[in-house]
Design a protein around this motif. Structure first.
Motif, PDB file in Angstrom:
ATOM      1  N   HIS A 293       0.830  -1.213   0.000  1.00  0.00           N
ATOM      2  CA  HIS A 293       0.000   0.000   0.000  1.00  0.00           C
ATOM      3  C   HIS A 293       0.861   1.258   0.000  1.00  0.00           C
ATOM      4  CE1 HIS A 293      -3.458  -2.500   1.944  1.00  0.00           C
ATOM      5  NE2 HIS A 293      -3.363  -2.696   0.644  1.00  0.00           N
ATOM      6  N   ILE A 294       1.945   1.241   0.761  1.00  0.00           N
ATOM      7  CA  ILE A 294       2.850   2.390   0.784  1.00  0.00           C
ATOM      8  C   ILE A 294       3.474   2.608  -0.594  1.00  0.00           C
ATOM      9  CG2 ILE A 294       5.070   3.199   1.698  1.00  0.00           C
ATOM     10  CD1 ILE A 294       4.237   1.862   4.381  1.00  0.00           C
ATOM     11  N   ALA A 295       3.811   1.529  -1.275  1.00  0.00           N
ATOM     12  CA  ALA A 295       4.451   1.630  -2.587  1.00  0.00           C
ATOM     13  C   ALA A 295       3.511   2.147  -3.664  1.00  0.00           C
ATOM     14  CB  ALA A 295       5.009   0.269  -3.001  1.00  0.00           C
ATOM     15  N   SER A 296       2.202   2.077  -3.435  1.00  0.00           N
ATOM     16  CA  SER A 296       1.243   2.470  -4.483  1.00  0.00           C
ATOM     17  C   SER A 296       0.437   3.724  -4.150  1.00  0.00           C
ATOM     18  CB  SER A 296       0.275   1.313  -4.754  1.00  0.00           C
ATOM     19  OG  SER A 296      -0.474   0.992  -3.583  1.00  0.00           O
ATOM     20  N   ASP A 297       0.540   4.237  -2.933  1.00  0.00           N
ATOM     21  CA  ASP A 297      -0.254   5.401  -2.519  1.00  0.00           C
ATOM     22  C   ASP A 297       0.426   6.688  -2.993  1.00  0.00           C
ATOM     23  OD1 ASP A 297      -1.698   7.405  -1.340  1.00  0.00           O
ATOM     24  OD2 ASP A 297      -1.702   6.523   0.660  1.00  0.00           O
ATOM     25  N   ARG A 298      -0.071   7.237  -4.092  1.00  0.00           N
ATOM     26  CA  ARG A 298       0.530   8.445  -4.662  1.00  0.00           C
ATOM     27  C   ARG A 298      -0.526   9.527  -4.885  1.00  0.00           C
ATOM     28  NH1 ARG A 298       3.682   5.994  -2.593  1.00  0.00           N
ATOM     29  NH2 ARG A 298       5.588   5.018  -3.398  1.00  0.00           N
ATOM     30  N   LYS A 299      -1.519   9.565  -3.975  1.00  0.00           N
ATOM     31  CA  LYS A 299      -2.594  10.558  -4.109  1.00  0.00           C
ATOM     32  C   LYS A 299      -2.068  11.969  -3.849  1.00  0.00           C
ATOM     33  CE  LYS A 299      -5.258   8.341  -1.149  1.00  0.00           C
ATOM     34  NZ  LYS A 299      -4.628   7.008  -1.025  1.00  0.00           N
ATOM     35  N   LYS A 300      -1.086  12.095  -2.948  1.00  0.00           N
ATOM     36  CA  LYS A 300      -0.542  13.408  -2.604  1.00  0.00           C
ATOM     37  C   LYS A 300       0.976  13.389  -2.752  1.00  0.00           C
ATOM     38  CE  LYS A 300      -4.127  14.517   0.850  1.00  0.00           C
ATOM     39  NZ  LYS A 300      -4.364  14.845   2.283  1.00  0.00           N
ATOM     40  N   ALA A 301       1.538  14.561  -3.065  1.00  0.00           N
ATOM     41  CA  ALA A 301       2.991  14.694  -3.111  1.00  0.00           C
ATOM     42  C   ALA A 301       3.552  14.582  -1.689  1.00  0.00           C
ATOM     43  CB  ALA A 301       3.382  16.029  -3.734  1.00  0.00           C
ATOM     44  N   TYR A 302       4.772  14.083  -1.561  1.00  0.00           N
ATOM     45  CA  TYR A 302       5.379  13.936  -0.243  1.00  0.00           C
ATOM     46  C   TYR A 302       6.906  13.941  -0.366  1.00  0.00           C
ATOM     47  CZ  TYR A 302       6.046   9.074  -1.675  1.00  0.00           C
ATOM     48  OH  TYR A 302       6.420   7.949  -2.365  1.00  0.00           O
ATOM     49  N   VAL A 303       7.555  14.068   0.790  1.00  0.00           N
ATOM     50  CA  VAL A 303       9.009  14.018   0.887  1.00  0.00           C
ATOM     51  C   VAL A 303       9.412  12.780   1.678  1.00  0.00           C
ATOM     52  CG1 VAL A 303      11.041  15.112   1.941  1.00  0.00           C
ATOM     53  CG2 VAL A 303       9.376  16.505   0.677  1.00  0.00           C
ATOM     54  N   HIS A 304      10.420  12.089   1.173  1.00  0.00           N
ATOM     55  CA  HIS A 304      10.986  10.934   1.867  1.00  0.00           C
ATOM     56  C   HIS A 304      12.443  11.243   2.197  1.00  0.00           C
ATOM     57  CE1 HIS A 304      12.270   6.852   2.789  1.00  0.00           C
ATOM     58  NE2 HIS A 304      13.186   6.917   1.838  1.00  0.00           N
ATOM     59  N   LYS A 305      12.820  11.033   3.464  1.00  0.00           N
ATOM     60  CA  LYS A 305      14.205  11.220   3.899  1.00  0.00           C
ATOM     61  C   LYS A 305      14.780   9.877   4.324  1.00  0.00           C
ATOM     62  CE  LYS A 305      13.401  15.970   5.535  1.00  0.00           C
ATOM     63  NZ  LYS A 305      13.443  16.881   6.712  1.00  0.00           N
ATOM     64  N   GLU A 306      16.083   9.739   4.148  1.00  0.00           N
ATOM     65  CA  GLU A 306      16.702   8.427   4.356  1.00  0.00           C
ATOM     66  C   GLU A 306      18.200   8.609   4.599  1.00  0.00           C
ATOM     67  OE1 GLU A 306      17.371   4.926   1.151  1.00  0.00           O
ATOM     68  OE2 GLU A 306      15.339   5.700   1.277  1.00  0.00           O
ATOM     69  N   SER A 307      18.800   7.764   5.418  1.00  0.00           N
ATOM     70  CA  SER A 307      20.247   7.792   5.661  1.00  0.00           C
ATOM     71  C   SER A 307      20.866   6.442   5.343  1.00  0.00           C
ATOM     72  CB  SER A 307      20.553   8.134   7.129  1.00  0.00           C
ATOM     73  OG  SER A 307      20.138   9.427   7.461  1.00  0.00           O
ATOM     74  N   HIS A 308      22.130   6.485   4.925  1.00  0.00           N
ATOM     75  CA  HIS A 308      22.888   5.254   4.674  1.00  0.00           C
ATOM     76  C   HIS A 308      24.348   5.455   5.039  1.00  0.00           C
ATOM     77  CE1 HIS A 308      19.864   2.725   2.802  1.00  0.00           C
ATOM     78  NE2 HIS A 308      19.458   3.761   2.101  1.00  0.00           N
ATOM     79  N   ASP A 309      25.050   4.315   5.179  1.00  0.00           N
ATOM     80  CA  ASP A 309      26.490   4.331   5.459  1.00  0.00           C
ATOM     81  C   ASP A 309      26.784   5.061   6.763  1.00  0.00           C
ATOM     82  OD1 ASP A 309      29.225   3.852   4.955  1.00  0.00           O
ATOM     83  OD2 ASP A 309      29.469   5.804   3.972  1.00  0.00           O
ATOM     84  N   MET A 310      25.991   4.778   7.787  1.00  0.00           N
ATOM     85  CA  MET A 310      26.134   5.479   9.064  1.00  0.00           C
ATOM     86  C   MET A 310      26.749   4.599  10.157  1.00  0.00           C
ATOM     87  SD  MET A 310      25.185   8.472   8.352  1.00  0.00           S
ATOM     88  CE  MET A 310      25.175   9.149  10.008  1.00  0.00           C
TER      89      MET A 310
END
Length: 588
Positions: A293-310
């Motif tokens: 459901h998260i992968a397909s819910d695109r009704k509204k624009a949004y921002v995703h933040k993420e970290s790697h190599d920490m």
């Protein structure tokens, strides 16, 4: 009436070919192709485990052309080069389908798999994961092997440590359209074959952590993200790479991907490497509904933040790591990252990109300062610390300070010609583009030129270039329906008028060591980069030191956080990475 029924039948057939809506339909689409296709001997032999095993797995799973599959397996044990890619897939196939192996073939597999050194790590993070997965599974498959207990104990311990660090600190080779595949397929093999309940639970939770890493950046068949290791910048349902193909298999969306290889004059132009994804189609694992459901819910624009190599004391990009920012709208996405003011290895890195839905095979735009890597100038591989970027929603500001000794002392950009409906150049320096599902504009602080068109993966691109070594550029984006055409003016015309009267881009050099760029955006926000010092939105300095591991409308996790909290609508799920359990709840 008969004619109507025929038309309806054809319509149903067409829809089934263009949009597989369930996992089982997508699995069938993938297996149908690879159970009939054969490896191409011009680029890899059918005895090469690394590239040919997908064709074997598809045949054995569908019970089609099994003799050819077994013949391939026999040759693989005798002739094939053997490395981490090969050993993982070889033992996985054995554990799944040994019931159809001949006695002779079983002995060949045993001899080969128990002759390897599973204490080896390889040269990258994904290599290590594959070696340890292969060792664990080999010890599981042949418990009477003299080294089985030693290898099992070692590999299990390393794998548990890798999983523990992954879910708290991210990974090094993050979001690679190629190598992301092997993180997933190794975990799928361990999930399917392990008999250790505690270990299997940890595997499943780590696997879902990876899927939750992909889901917010998935848009109807497109995976939109910055990446440490990206070979092909133009990736779409029409021109896939294996990791996005896994996304399509698990999440759906968009048209069925093109799986055929593309040749021109006998040369392989497009190699989507989809055979690496077949293992996911034969696995018993199914993605939880909340992640789908998260992968397909695109009704509204949004921002995703993420970290790697920490991971403390073990960073590839010490001391910064990578802090990602991705903006997803209904039909396009803009993705970027902060990676400090110096860089570790970055020869295949893609710092930022704009991707939009299109019927064209390539619909990706970006600017970059090409890295020193040998193939960089030819393939636009990599990035350098000479470029620093700041993104706020659908606006991105980039700043460049390129040293005179650099082998590529310029900024370059790519514009996929077939994905652009209309382009306008303005005397102010702004260039405006209509991509069909996105309007976007780019401007340098200094004059630009157009280099000769170039072809990447069989697709022609216009080549944008700025030779000013110290400069800045800005990219604005919006949905086309923000502007309604009136009279002779198109949506792009109105977009251009709005930008020309609303925005302002400044580049200020106080001295050689202190320079800044300021942009007053279409949305009314002010973005500022002080090169090597800080990045600001509306006067507030961005706090990269406290960037989350994950943050978007559906999930939250801190770096080194025990809990990953996930919710969508009335569904919620908490991953506890200390006790390694999952708590689900659903409102009535």
């Amino acid at each position: 009436m008969k004619k109507l029924l025929i038309l309806l039948a054809f319509a149903f057939l067409f829809l089934s070919l263009t949009s597989a809506s369930s996992f089982d339909e997508r699995k069938k689409y993938l297996l149908d192709y690879y159970s009939k296709a054969r490896p191409n001997d011009q680029y890899w032999g059918d005895n090469d485990i690394k590239t040919a095993m997908g064709f074997v797995l598809a045949r054995l799973e569908t019970k089609k052309d099994v003799k050819y599959a077994l013949d391939m397996l026999n040759r693989m044990q005798e002739d094939a080069p053997f490395d981490m890619f090969d050993c993982h897939q070889n033992i996985d196939a054995y554990l799944r389908f040994q019931s159809v192996y001949t006695k002779e073939l079983k002995e060949k597999v045993r001899k080969r798999m128990t002759s390897e050194d599973y204490l080896a790590d390889g040269s990258t993070e994904n290599h290590r994961l594959m070696f340890k997965t292969a060792g664990y599974l080999t010890a599981l498959a042949f418990p009477d092997w003299g080294k089985a207990d030693t290898v099992m104990t070692h590999c299990r311990s390393v794998l548990m440590d890798v999983m523990d660090k992954t879910v708290r600190y991210g990974i090094k080779e993050f979001d690679s359209p190629t190598y992301g595949t092997f993180y997933i397929t190794c975990l799928l093999s361990l999930y399917d074959h392990s008999k250790d309940a505690e270990f299997k639970k940890q595997v499943q939770m780590t696997l879902e952590w990876h899927l939750l890493n992909m889901a917010p950046e998935w848009l109807n068949g497109y995976f939109i993200s910055s990446s440490l290791r990206e070979y092909y910048f133009a990736c779409s349902p029409h021109m896939m790479s294996p990791y996005p193909l896994l996304g399509w298999l698990f999440f759906g969306g968009g048209p069925n991907p093109v799986l055929e290889q593309k040749y021109e004059n006998g040369e392989l132009i497009v190699n989507n490497e989809g055979f690496y994804s077949v293992l996911a189609a034969v696995s018993s694992y199914r993605v939880p509904e909340i992640i789908q459901h998260i992968a397909s819910d695109r009704k509204k624009a949004y921002v995703h933040k993420e970290s790697h190599d920490m991971t403390p004391f073990a960073q590839l990009n010490y001391p910064w790591g990578f802090k990602k920012y991705t903006y997803i709208n209904k039909t396009y996405g803009l993705a970027s990252q902060w990676d400090g003011i110096s860089l570790g290895w970055s020869a295949q890195m893609r710092r930022w990109k704009l991707v939009w839905e299109s019927d064209a095979p390539a619909s990706t735009f970006f600017l970059t300062h090409i890295s020193h890597y040998g193939r960089s100038a030819e393939s636009l591989f990599g990035a350098t610390c000479r470029e620093q970027v700041l993104q706020h929603n659908g606006t991105l500001l980039a700043m460049y300070k390129i040293e005179s000794e650099e082998p590529h002392p310029y900024v370059t950009g790519v514009v996929p010609i077939d994905a652009i409906k209309q382009m306008k150049e303005d005397e102010s320096g702004w260039i405006f583009f209509d991509g069909g599902s996105v309007l976007f504009a780019v401007k340098f602080c200094h004059p630009y030129t157009w280099d000769e068109d170039r072809v990447f993966r069989g697709v022609k691109h216009k080549m944008l270039r700025c030779d000013q070594r110290g400069t800045a550029a800005v990219i604005e984006t919006c949905l086309p329906d923000k502007y309604q055409p009136t009279g002779t003016k198109t949506a792009l015309d109105l977009f251009a008028e709005d930008i020309l009267k609303t925005t302002k881009l400044e580049y200020i050099v106080t001295n050689p060591e202190y320079r800044q760029t300021i942009y007053h955006s279409l949305s009314g926000d002010t973005l500022k980069i002080i090169y090597n010092y800080g990045r600001f939105v509306n006067g507030e300095k961005i706090d990269y030191e406290n960037w989350p591991l994950y943050s978007n409308p559906w999930m939250e996790q801190a770096v080194n956080g025990r809990f990953l909290n996930v919710s969508h609508g009335k569904e919620s799920r908490v991953y506890d990475f200390r006790n390694w359990n999952v708590i689900d709840s659903k409102e009535n």
